[in-house]
Design a protein around this motif. Structure first.
Motif, PDB file in Angstrom:
ATOM      1  N   SER A 139      -5.850  24.832 -41.632  1.00  0.00           N
ATOM      2  CA  SER A 139      -6.543  24.606 -42.894  1.00  0.00           C
ATOM      3  C   SER A 139      -5.822  25.351 -44.012  1.00  0.00           C
ATOM      4  N   ILE A 164      -5.815  20.706 -43.177  1.00  0.00           N
ATOM      5  CA  ILE A 164      -7.202  20.296 -43.370  1.00  0.00           C
ATOM      6  C   ILE A 164      -7.777  21.094 -44.537  1.00  0.00           C
ATOM      7  N   GLY A 167     -11.011  23.796 -44.167  1.00  0.00           N
ATOM      8  CA  GLY A 167     -11.420  23.751 -42.757  1.00  0.00           C
ATOM      9  C   GLY A 167     -11.639  25.093 -42.093  1.00  0.00           C
ATOM     10  N   LEU A 170     -11.091  26.126 -38.227  1.00  0.00           N
ATOM     11  CA  LEU A 170     -11.260  24.921 -37.408  1.00  0.00           C
ATOM     12  C   LEU A 170     -11.977  25.264 -36.112  1.00  0.00           C
ATOM     13  N   ASP A 174     -17.168  26.213 -38.396  1.00  0.00           N
ATOM     14  CA  ASP A 174     -16.582  25.536 -39.555  1.00  0.00           C
ATOM     15  C   ASP A 174     -16.852  24.035 -39.527  1.00  0.00           C
ATOM     16  N   TYR A 176     -16.419  22.129 -36.677  1.00  0.00           N
ATOM     17  CA  TYR A 176     -15.542  21.467 -35.722  1.00  0.00           C
ATOM     18  C   TYR A 176     -16.110  21.560 -34.311  1.00  0.00           C
ATOM     19  N   TRP A 179     -14.634  16.413 -32.529  1.00  0.00           N
ATOM     20  CA  TRP A 179     -13.579  16.164 -33.507  1.00  0.00           C
ATOM     21  C   TRP A 179     -12.813  14.914 -33.072  1.00  0.00           C
ATOM     22  N   PRO A 195      -9.738  15.672 -41.248  1.00  0.00           N
ATOM     23  CA  PRO A 195     -10.965  16.467 -41.286  1.00  0.00           C
ATOM     24  C   PRO A 195     -12.141  15.739 -40.643  1.00  0.00           C
ATOM     25  N   ASN A 196     -13.081  16.512 -40.146  1.00  0.00           N
ATOM     26  CA  ASN A 196     -14.343  15.945 -39.728  1.00  0.00           C
ATOM     27  C   ASN A 196     -15.115  15.512 -40.970  1.00  0.00           C
TER      28      ASN A 196
END
Length: 197
Positions: A139, A164, A167, A170, A174, A176, A179, A195-196
């Motif tokens: 991120s 990301i 993020g 990750l 966060d 995640y 994913w 990204p999610n």
């Protein structure tokens, strides 16, 4: 006969909790009929580099076919050390594809618990991490890599990088958990880590 297998490696203080993206990834890959190794690494609260790299070697020896390794956090840096230790070996440990997710940066190793894993002094530009491809995903605001992993690791490793935005580390906290992009990359290396939602 397996034509490929996966090794998922966690970070410090990680006990492979349900809901974490690595746990969800292991489950998702198994649902696709894939062979998955997802070991609990030794002494997760106070890890020792040699114990972790020895565990990596043991797990790799069990794998068959194409070997795909997915590392998060401290395991990413441990993988760098494994590659460095094997650089002069006649029989280096090898993987076909490696995904490094959120490796901690130099300042993080001021924490005594992980100080022995420091990346300072590693010749990143000289490392061979995989036979075919290496991808770094990080991120732009990871509190454990204030130096910026894309710059600190991605540039010298000369690998593909996905950044990301916002993020964090990750990790589960966060956002995640599951994913889908990680599963997509595992099944098809041309996929990008996104990204999610």
């Amino acid at each position: 006969m397996w034509n490929r297998s996966y090794l998922i490696l966690h970070g410090v203080e990680n006990r492979r909790p349900e809901g974490h993206w690595q746990h969800e990834l292991a489950m998702g890959l198994r649902e696709h009929g894939e062979q998955v190794f997802y070991p609990q690494l030794p002494d997760t609260d106070r890890p020792k580099l040699v114990d972790w790299t020895d565990a990596f070697r043991s797990e790799l020896a069990l794998m068959r076919g194409e070997k795909i390794v997915v590392c998060h956090s401290l395991a990413s840096v441990a993988w760098l050390h494994l590659a460095a230790a094997d650089a002069a070996s006649a029989n280096p440990v090898s993987a076909d594809r490696v995904l490094l997710v959120s490796p901690p940066g130099p300042q993080a190793f001021e924490w005594d618990v992980i100080a022995g894993f420091t990346s300072v002094g590693l010749d990143l530009a000289g490392l061979r991490l995989a036979e075919h491809s290496v991808r770094l995903v990080c991120s732009d605001d990871d509190p454990y890599c204030t130096e910026g992993a894309a710059e600190h690791y991605g540039r010298p490793l000369d690998c593909e990088v996905d950044v990301i935005p916002g993020g964090g580390h990750l990790a589960l906290g966060d956002g995640y958990g599951r994913w889908p992009a990680a599963l997509a990359w595992c099944l098809d290396p041309s996929e990008r880590l996104t990204p999610n939602a």
